[in-house]
Write an enzyme that holds these catalytic residues in place. Structure first.
Site, PDB file in Angstrom:
ATOM      1  N   ASP A 185      14.299   5.465   6.291  1.00  0.00           N
ATOM      2  CA  ASP A 185      13.890   5.540   7.691  1.00  0.00           C
ATOM      3  C   ASP A 185      14.941   6.286   8.498  1.00  0.00           C
ATOM      4  OD1 ASP A 185      12.243   5.051   9.883  1.00  0.00           O
ATOM      5  OD2 ASP A 185      13.451   3.341  10.488  1.00  0.00           O
ATOM      6  N   GLU A 269       8.480   7.830   6.567  1.00  0.00           N
ATOM      7  CA  GLU A 269       7.423   7.658   7.542  1.00  0.00           C
ATOM      8  C   GLU A 269       6.778   9.007   7.830  1.00  0.00           C
ATOM      9  OE1 GLU A 269       7.034   4.969  11.574  1.00  0.00           O
ATOM     10  OE2 GLU A 269       8.980   5.581  10.836  1.00  0.00           O
ATOM     11  N   ASP A 365      16.978  -0.771  11.370  1.00  0.00           N
ATOM     12  CA  ASP A 365      16.617   0.424  10.603  1.00  0.00           C
ATOM     13  C   ASP A 365      16.364   0.091   9.141  1.00  0.00           C
ATOM     14  OD1 ASP A 365      16.846   2.025  12.851  1.00  0.00           O
ATOM     15  OD2 ASP A 365      18.998   2.309  12.549  1.00  0.00           O
TER      16      ASP A 365
END
Ligand code: ZN
Length: 414
Positions: A185, A269, A365
Site C-alpha cells: 500500500d 490497490e 498503512d
C-alpha cells in the site's frame, strides 16, 4: 521463450572535442525535425496530406547537397533518417483514433527530447562504444550488457552525456524462484507499507531540497537575465534538479528490483493517483477541508513517484515470471484486517488503525496492505473454488465482497 527489449543507460566519458561534435549532431537533427515538421504542419493547414518518410528522405538528400544546409553532411545519415522516421510515427500516432491522448508533434527545443539514435554500425568493446563519425567513446560501465544490441541513443542531461543501449534478450519465463505473495500500500507517512509489516521510508528527495531550491531560484531572479552569473546560477539549479531526479530514480529501481526478486505475486490497490492528487481546494459551494494538509499529501505522492514505481514493478515481475495484480476494494483503509469490521471511525488518526469491534491495533498503512493482500488472494481463490467446489473461508469471502451500498458494516456476532 519470448524476446524482451531492455535498455542500459551509462554515462559517457566525453571530452571537449566529442561534446562539441555531439552538440552539433544534436543541433542538426533537431534542425531537421523542426524543418520537416514545419513543412508538414503547413501542408496540413492547406489541407494536403503530410509528406511521408520516403519523400522527406528524398528531400534530405537534396538539402545536404545545397549550400545552405550543407552542415547536415557532418551528421551521420542514419541519425537524421531516424529523426524523420520518428516524425512520421509521431504524426501517425496523432491521427490514430485509438490513441486519443496523442497530439500533433511539436517543435523541439535545445536540450528537450533532442537525443540522437544510432540504429546500427555501433560497436561495444568492454568499456567503450564506437559510434559512426564519433569514434570510440568510453563509458562508466555499471553493469554487464547482455543480449543483442538493437540501437544506441545518446542524450544530454544537465552537462553530462548518456548512452542508452537497447538490447533484445530472450527471457526464461519459467517459475519464479519464490512463492511468496505480498500486499503493498502507498503509505501516507512512509513510501510503501507491506502486508508482512515492513515499512519503507521514502526518499522525499524533493521535499528535502525544496528550501534550498527555492533559495537558489530567488538568487537567480536577482541576477541580470542572460548575464554570465545568471547562466552560472541557471546551470547550478539544473544540476540540482538532476541530482534530485537521480536520487529518486535510484531508490525506485532498487526497491522494485528487490520486491520483484522476493515475491511472485504483488497486490496493489487499483490506481487512483489522479483522484488523490486532484486539487483539494473544492468548489465555491463546497470548499475543501484540510486544503493545506492535502496539498502536502499530493506533493509527497507525486514526489515519491508511486506511479513510476508500479510501472517498474510490473515489468520487472513479468521478466521473472511473477505478476502485479490490482485490487479494487474501496475500504482498505477502514476495514480491520483481523476481523473484517469496516467503519470510518476505525481510523481516528492518519497513522494508527484501531478496530472498534475487536480492539486490534496496527499501523494504518500496514493494515491497509494486509487488506489488499486478503482481498487479492480471495478474489483469485473465489474463482479457483468455484471450479473445485470447496468451501471458502467465511471472513475472506466477506471481505472480498465490498459493501457497495452500505457505508458502515455492523460488527459481526458469531
Ligand atoms: Zn477487528
Amino acid at each position: 521463450m519470448p524476446n524482451i527489449r531492455k535498455a542500459y543507460k551509462f554515462r559517457l566519458k566525453t571530452n571537449r572535442e566529442i561534446e562539441e561534435k555531439l552538440t552539433r549532431i544534436c543541433g542538426s537533427s533537431r534542425f531537421l525535425w523542426n524543418k520537416a515538421l514545419a513543412i508538414n504542419l503547413e501542408r496540413l493547414k492547406n489541407r494536403h496530406s503530410i509528406l511521408r518518410y520516403n519523400e522527406l528522405a528524398f528531400w534530405l538528400v537534396l538539402w545536404k547537397q545545397s549550400e545552405e544546409y550543407s552542415f547536415l553532411k557532418e551528421c551521420p545519415s542514419q541519425v537524421l533518417q531516424q529523426k524523420l522516421m520518428d516524425l512520421e510515427r509521431a504524426f501517425m500516432d496523432s491521427f490514430d483514433k485509438s490513441q486519443p491522448l496523442k497530439r500533433l508533434p511539436v517543435f523541439k527545443k535545445r536540450g528537450l527530447g533532442d537525443g540522437i539514435r544510432f540504429p546500427q554500425c555501433c560497436e561495444i568493446d568492454n568499456r567503450r562504444i564506437r559510434l559512426p563519425k564519433l569514434g570510440w567513446i568510453g563509458f562508466h560501465k555499471s553493469c554487464d550488457i547482455c543480449g543483442k544490441i538493437k540501437n544506441i541513443t545518446v542524450s544530454k542531461k544537465g552537462s553530462k552525456w548518456y548512452a542508452s543501449i537497447q538490447v533484445e534478450q530472450m527471457v526464461q519465463t519459467g517459475k519464479h524462484p519464490s512463492d511468496s505473495e505480498i500486499g503493498l500500500d502507498a503509505g501516507v507517512k512512509c513510501f510503501a507499507a507491506f502486508s508482512d509489516g515492513t515499512m519503507v521510508e521514502g526518499v522525499h528527495s524533493f521535499k528535502k531540497h525544496e528550501k534550498t531550491l527555492a533559495r537558489e531560484q530567488r538568487k537567480l531572479s536577482r541576477k541580470v537575465k542572460g548575464s554570465e552569473n545568471w547562466k552560472k546560477q541557471k546551470e547550478k539549479i539544473s544540476r540540482f534538479h538532476h541530482t534530485i531526479a537521480d536520487v529518486r530514480s535510484d531508490f525506485l529501481h532498487k526497491l522494485s528490483t528487490e520486491i520483484s526478486k522476493n515475491h511472485v505475486k504483488v497486490y496493489v490497490e487499483g490506481l487512483r493517483i489522479k483522484n488523490m492528487s486532484a486539487s483539494a481546494t473544492g468548489t465555491q459551494e463546497d470548499p475543501g477541508k484540510n486544503v493545506k494538509a492535502k496539498s502536502g499529501l499530493n506533493k509527497s505522492i507525486l514526489d515519491q513517484g508511486w506511479y513510476e514505481f508500479r510501472r517498474q514493478l510490473a515489468y520487472k515481475l513479468s521478466w521473472k515470471g511473477g505478476i502485479l495484480a490490482e485490487v479494487d476494494y474501496r475500504y482498505t483503509s477502514q476495514t480491520c484486517s483481523c476481523c473484517g469490521y469496516t467503519a470510518q471511525d476505525n481510523r481516528k488518526s492518519q497513522a494508527v488503525f484501531k478496530c472498534l469491534a475487536c480492539g486490534y491495533e496496527e499501523n494504518a498503512d500496514v493494515n491497509a496492505a494486509k487488506n489488499i493482500l486478503t482481498v487479492g488472494q480471495t478474489g483469485m481463490a473465489c474463482q479457483a473454488n468455484r471450479k473445485s467446489g470447496r468451501q471458502q473461508n467465511p471472513f475472506r469471502a466477506r471481505v472480498s465482497k465490498p459493501a457497495e451500498n452500505r457505508k458502515e458494516v455492523l460488527p459481526v456476532t458469531s
